[in-house]
Design a protein around this motif. Structure first.
Motif, PDB file in Angstrom:
ATOM      1  N   ASP A 274     -30.687 -41.326  24.848  1.00 25.79           N
ATOM      2  CA  ASP A 274     -30.271 -42.246  23.717  1.00 25.79           C
ATOM      3  C   ASP A 274     -30.555 -41.692  22.453  1.00 25.79           C
ATOM      4  N   TYR A 275     -31.325 -40.760  22.472  1.00 26.06           N
ATOM      5  CA  TYR A 275     -31.617 -39.881  20.905  1.00 26.06           C
ATOM      6  C   TYR A 275     -30.753 -38.951  20.725  1.00 26.06           C
ATOM      7  N   ASN A 276     -29.974 -38.705  21.668  1.00 24.25           N
ATOM      8  CA  ASN A 276     -28.877 -37.620  21.525  1.00 24.25           C
ATOM      9  C   ASN A 276     -28.206 -37.873  20.314  1.00 24.25           C
ATOM     10  N   ASP A 277     -28.144 -36.753  19.385  1.00 23.34           N
ATOM     11  CA  ASP A 277     -27.219 -36.920  18.021  1.00 23.34           C
ATOM     12  C   ASP A 277     -27.745 -37.939  16.913  1.00 23.34           C
ATOM     13  N   VAL A 278     -28.988 -38.314  17.323  1.00 22.50           N
ATOM     14  CA  VAL A 278     -29.599 -39.232  16.376  1.00 22.50           C
ATOM     15  C   VAL A 278     -30.499 -38.490  15.491  1.00 22.50           C
ATOM     16  N   LEU A 279     -29.877 -38.661  13.869  1.00 19.72           N
ATOM     17  CA  LEU A 279     -30.410 -37.954  12.783  1.00 19.72           C
ATOM     18  C   LEU A 279     -31.944 -38.542  12.425  1.00 19.72           C
ATOM     19  N   GLN A 280     -33.018 -37.710  12.419  1.00 21.30           N
ATOM     20  CA  GLN A 280     -34.291 -38.194  12.023  1.00 21.30           C
ATOM     21  C   GLN A 280     -34.898 -37.172  10.959  1.00 21.30           C
ATOM     22  N   LEU A 281     -35.484 -37.839   9.969  1.00 21.43           N
ATOM     23  CA  LEU A 281     -36.337 -36.850   8.931  1.00 21.43           C
ATOM     24  C   LEU A 281     -37.481 -36.795   9.619  1.00 21.43           C
ATOM     25  N   PRO A 282     -38.037 -35.221   9.366  1.00 19.65           N
ATOM     26  CA  PRO A 282     -39.123 -34.826  10.056  1.00 19.65           C
ATOM     27  C   PRO A 282     -40.450 -35.543   9.753  1.00 19.65           C
ATOM     28  N   LEU A 283     -41.191 -35.919  10.626  1.00 24.94           N
ATOM     29  CA  LEU A 283     -42.400 -36.467  10.234  1.00 24.94           C
ATOM     30  C   LEU A 283     -43.277 -35.591   9.228  1.00 24.94           C
ATOM     31  N   GLN A 284     -44.233 -36.127   8.421  1.00 24.24           N
ATOM     32  CA  GLN A 284     -44.956 -35.617   7.786  1.00 24.24           C
ATOM     33  C   GLN A 284     -46.446 -36.103   7.807  1.00 24.24           C
ATOM     34  N   PRO A 285     -47.005 -35.472   8.793  1.00 24.75           N
ATOM     35  CA  PRO A 285     -48.181 -36.097   9.366  1.00 24.75           C
ATOM     36  C   PRO A 285     -49.408 -36.170   8.528  1.00 24.75           C
ATOM     37  N   TYR A 286     -49.286 -34.856   7.713  1.00 25.68           N
ATOM     38  CA  TYR A 286     -50.595 -34.578   6.829  1.00 25.68           C
ATOM     39  C   TYR A 286     -50.476 -35.705   5.473  1.00 25.68           C
ATOM     40  N   LYS A 287     -49.042 -35.810   5.208  1.00 25.65           N
ATOM     41  CA  LYS A 287     -48.860 -36.714   3.865  1.00 25.65           C
ATOM     42  C   LYS A 287     -49.006 -37.951   4.256  1.00 25.65           C
ATOM     43  N   ASP A 288     -48.379 -38.809   5.399  1.00 31.88           N
ATOM     44  CA  ASP A 288     -48.514 -39.832   6.029  1.00 31.88           C
ATOM     45  C   ASP A 288     -49.176 -40.176   7.334  1.00 31.88           C
ATOM     46  N   ASN A 289     -49.836 -41.322   7.528  1.00 35.89           N
ATOM     47  CA  ASN A 289     -50.370 -41.690   8.416  1.00 35.89           C
ATOM     48  C   ASN A 289     -49.543 -42.258   9.582  1.00 35.89           C
ATOM     49  N   LEU A 290     -49.438 -41.703  10.702  1.00 31.85           N
ATOM     50  CA  LEU A 290     -48.396 -41.923  11.803  1.00 31.85           C
ATOM     51  C   LEU A 290     -48.826 -43.344  12.337  1.00 31.85           C
ATOM     52  N   SER A 291     -47.685 -44.012  12.602  1.00 27.64           N
ATOM     53  CA  SER A 291     -48.118 -45.194  13.598  1.00 27.64           C
ATOM     54  C   SER A 291     -48.511 -45.248  14.996  1.00 27.64           C
ATOM     55  N   SER A 292     -49.140 -46.303  15.236  1.00 27.17           N
ATOM     56  CA  SER A 292     -49.564 -46.418  16.764  1.00 27.17           C
ATOM     57  C   SER A 292     -48.429 -46.101  17.827  1.00 27.17           C
ATOM     58  N   ALA A 293     -47.213 -46.562  17.468  1.00 28.07           N
ATOM     59  CA  ALA A 293     -45.902 -46.271  18.007  1.00 28.07           C
ATOM     60  C   ALA A 293     -45.398 -45.022  18.147  1.00 28.07           C
ATOM     61  N   THR A 294     -45.360 -44.285  17.095  1.00 29.72           N
ATOM     62  CA  THR A 294     -45.238 -42.943  17.166  1.00 29.72           C
ATOM     63  C   THR A 294     -46.349 -42.002  18.125  1.00 29.72           C
ATOM     64  N   TYR A 295     -47.374 -42.419  18.045  1.00 28.72           N
ATOM     65  CA  TYR A 295     -48.487 -41.592  18.771  1.00 28.72           C
ATOM     66  C   TYR A 295     -48.062 -41.922  20.245  1.00 28.72           C
ATOM     67  N   GLU A 296     -47.704 -42.967  20.604  1.00 30.03           N
ATOM     68  CA  GLU A 296     -47.476 -43.413  21.831  1.00 30.03           C
ATOM     69  C   GLU A 296     -46.295 -42.768  22.383  1.00 30.03           C
ATOM     70  N   VAL A 297     -45.403 -42.710  21.909  1.00 29.37           N
ATOM     71  CA  VAL A 297     -44.137 -41.885  22.246  1.00 29.37           C
ATOM     72  C   VAL A 297     -44.224 -40.379  22.497  1.00 29.37           C
ATOM     73  N   PHE A 298     -45.199 -39.667  21.508  1.00 28.10           N
ATOM     74  CA  PHE A 298     -45.523 -38.440  21.831  1.00 28.10           C
ATOM     75  C   PHE A 298     -46.532 -38.116  23.165  1.00 28.10           C
ATOM     76  N   GLU A 299     -47.278 -39.251  23.351  1.00 28.34           N
ATOM     77  CA  GLU A 299     -48.174 -39.120  24.636  1.00 28.34           C
ATOM     78  C   GLU A 299     -47.458 -39.443  25.917  1.00 28.34           C
ATOM     79  N   GLN A 300     -46.339 -39.870  25.777  1.00 30.15           N
ATOM     80  CA  GLN A 300     -45.426 -39.707  27.153  1.00 30.15           C
ATOM     81  C   GLN A 300     -45.035 -38.401  27.574  1.00 30.15           C
ATOM     82  N   ASP A 301     -45.252 -37.384  26.857  1.00 30.91           N
ATOM     83  CA  ASP A 301     -44.939 -36.127  27.080  1.00 30.91           C
ATOM     84  C   ASP A 301     -45.950 -35.132  27.844  1.00 30.91           C
ATOM     85  N   LYS A 302     -46.051 -35.777  29.289  1.00 29.49           N
ATOM     86  CA  LYS A 302     -47.199 -35.248  30.320  1.00 29.49           C
ATOM     87  C   LYS A 302     -47.033 -33.729  30.187  1.00 29.49           C
TER      88      LYS A 302
END
Length: 592
Positions: A274-302
């Motif tokens: 569902d993310y195919n061809d969906v434009l997203q601005l790159p994260l800036q984790p040093y500048k911004d504090n990531l949300s819990s949901a963002t961490y949760e998505v990445f943690e699915q990548d076994k």
């Protein structure tokens, strides 16, 4: 009815097309829908009638006698195919244009969602594309139809089809929808994959492309591969014949049977579709504090976490029972930290593990994890920043996951550079290096999306995107490499690279796609490079550097790009410029 095959995330859409109706329109519509086709396509007139060019043509000959024959909702499943747009006949050109305009106006009155215009592709591409562009522009001025109402029908075997479509796009500034017609044979010299980047809405398959097999009707073998390669783009697969017949459902079943021969996709790919061809601005984790949901998505990548654990195991096994001080730099919610701990337990390493995280809310999660996981009890957790944290400790192993879609775009070189004050000369970093890569890419629909969503300023940004409707026209080239640790500053934070790409076919370039490859330790690697992509890993999508004005290149043209990474202690940014050369960059014309 859309056919869903649970093993893949895309669906099969089917339709029937006729040159002539044997029954009244409502009866034909009922037959088509009862056999679960999603749309039907028909011309307004049967073939070989003598047109006068006025309303009497419609009264006397039209398949569609009135808008009252179907409801407005039923007409949403009907596409109209016009008379062939043949602009090469000078003596009949005005009459042909007049008749087609009438057909389009009637289709607009009926409220059908799409109007298919078959193109006679004979003649000079430049002249023909000009005529077609002007004709459609005039039609739109005389009706209330949008650009999305029109589908241009082209022959997939015609070697000039893509060139003609590309010229129409350039002259009109519009990526019109496309219908590609497939007959009973395929010209293997043509690169059909180029169409994967385009606004492909219909694959129009002639009846003659089917044959009777052992298990019923099926496509000819030479056509199956071509047809299957477009499944993920979900066009309508249209079966075209002269008249409706009793075997209509057999054609749909033939397409379904072919659809079911696709290989299963992994759960990770399924979730990311569902993310195919969906434009997203790159994260800036040093500048911004990531949300819990963002961490949760990445943690699915076994797969990513398994590789980090393997890398830590490999390091611990070489420790030979010595005490090891480990720093987890940027612990997030603890996904990789947990693998660092488990690897130590698995190898019985004497590891003293410290975890630093600047996000105060993620730090709270780490404390909670420590309180509720026995194997975390001896971990030291610090809420601080790698740039400012003060300690006298020197670590043997520094583990981090600070990589971005372009490798270094989320400040991994800066952050790991700051962490060097906690390192010894012998300290090992996981990862040990990262390299970014670049290639010219065509993705016209994304180019339009950027303009629509961000305006001209969008072309000065970079985007993270899972490329789907895209095509690359050259070999992928290496850009920047960073090694860790880098006490001798052999890989400065500010870097420049000149890259030459040789174009392998006529193309329409809308920007550059970026990837990375990272060596965790030894031969354990993470990669988004298409030729070495880590299996079933979806933590990173490629990065896209768009250009405002797309350019056309020909085979053997050269693109020379100047690519820079800058750092001024306040921010990091990229700058790039390119030049297109006609074959020989030192003697031929160039375009900046």
């Amino acid at each position: 009815m859309v056919y869903k095959f649970d093993q893949v995330p895309w669906v099969l859409r089917t339709g029937l097309s006729f040159e002539k109706l044997l029954d009244p329109l409502p009866n034909t519509y009922a037959k088509v829908t009862q056999r679960k086709f999603d749309i039907m396509v028909l011309p307004i007139f049967p073939p070989n009638i003598q047109r006068i060019g006025d309303i009497s043509d419609f009264v006397n000959f039209s398949h569609i006698k009135s808008d009252l024959q179907l409801t407005s909702n039923q007409f949403k499943q009907v596409y109209i195919r016009t008379t062939v747009l043949d602009l090469n006949q000078d003596e009949n050109k005005k009459f042909i244009k007049k008749c087609i305009q009438q057909e389009i106006e009637y289709a607009a009155y009926l409220g059908v969602p799409k109007i298919i215009i078959p193109i006679n592709q004979n003649g000079d591409i430049e002249i023909l594309s000009n005529k077609i562009t002007k004709f459609i522009k005039k039609i739109k001025q005389n009706t209330y139809l949008e650009n999305t109402s029109f589908i241009l029908e082209l022959d997939i075997n015609n070697p000039n089809s893509w060139s003609l479509y590309n010229q129409i796009r350039i002259k009109s500034g519009i990526n019109y929808a496309i219908s590609l017609t497939i007959y009973n044979q395929i010209d293997k010299a043509i690169k059909y994959t180029k169409w994967q980047a385009e606004n492909l809405q219909i694959i129009n398959i002639q009846y003659s492309a089917f044959t009777q097999g052992n298990n019923g009707l099926e496509l000819l073998n030479d056509l199956k591969k071509v047809v299957k390669q477009f499944f993920t783009f979900e066009p309508y697969y249209l079966v075209q014949g002269k008249t409706p017949n009793q075997e209509m459902n057999d054609y749909r079943m033939a397409l379904i049977n072919l659809f079911k021969t696709q290989e299963d996709v992994t759960d990770q790919y399924y979730q990311s579709f569902d993310y195919n061809d969906v434009l997203q601005l790159p994260l800036q984790p040093y500048k911004d504090n990531l949300s819990s949901a963002t961490y949760e998505v990445f943690e699915q990548d076994k797969q990513k976490y398994d590789l980090y654990e393997d890398a830590c195991v490999k390091y611990y096994e070489k420790s030979k029972g010595n005490e090891i001080f480990v720093l987890m730099a940027g612990a997030g919610r603890g996904g990789i930290l947990d693998r660092v701990i488990l690897a130590a337990i698995k190898t019985k390493a004497k590891a003293y593990i410290y975890a630093i995280e600047k996000n105060p809310y993620a730090y709270m999660t780490l404390i909670y994890q420590q309180q509720n996981n026995e194997h975390w009890r001896n971990i030291k957790i610090i809420n601080s920043d790698l740039k400012t944290w003060e300690t006298n400790l020197k670590f043997d192993l520094v583990v981090s996951e600070l990589l971005g879609s372009f490798g270094d775009n989320e400040l991994s070189p800066e952050c790991l550079g700051w962490s060097q004050k906690y390192m010894k000369e012998s300290t090992v970093s996981i990862p040990q290096s990262s390299t970014s890569y670049l290639v010219p890419v065509s993705c016209p629909l994304l180019h339009n999306q950027i303009k629509q969503d961000y305006g001209k300023g969008g072309y000065n940004k970079s985007f993270v995107v899972q490329f789907h409707k895209s095509y690359t026209y050259s070999e992928i080239q290496e850009v920047f490499t960073y090694t860790h640790p880098d006490f001798q500053n052999t890989c400065p934070l500010t870097q420049h690279k000149t890259i030459e790409f040789i174009i392998n076919d006529e193309c329409f370039i809308t920007g550059f796609a970026g990837y990375f490859e990272s060596s965790l330790i030894g031969n354990i690697k993470l990669s988004t490079h298409p030729k070495s992509h880590t299996y079933d890993m979806y933590s990173w999508f490629p990065i896209y550097f768009p250009i405002e004005i797309p350019f056309i290149g020909q085979k053997d043209y050269r693109i020379i790009i100047q690519f820079d990474r800058f750092n001024d202690e306040q921010k990091v940014w990229y700058e790039w410029s390119y030049q297109l050369y006609n074959k020989d960059p030192y003697t031929q014309q160039r375009w900046d």
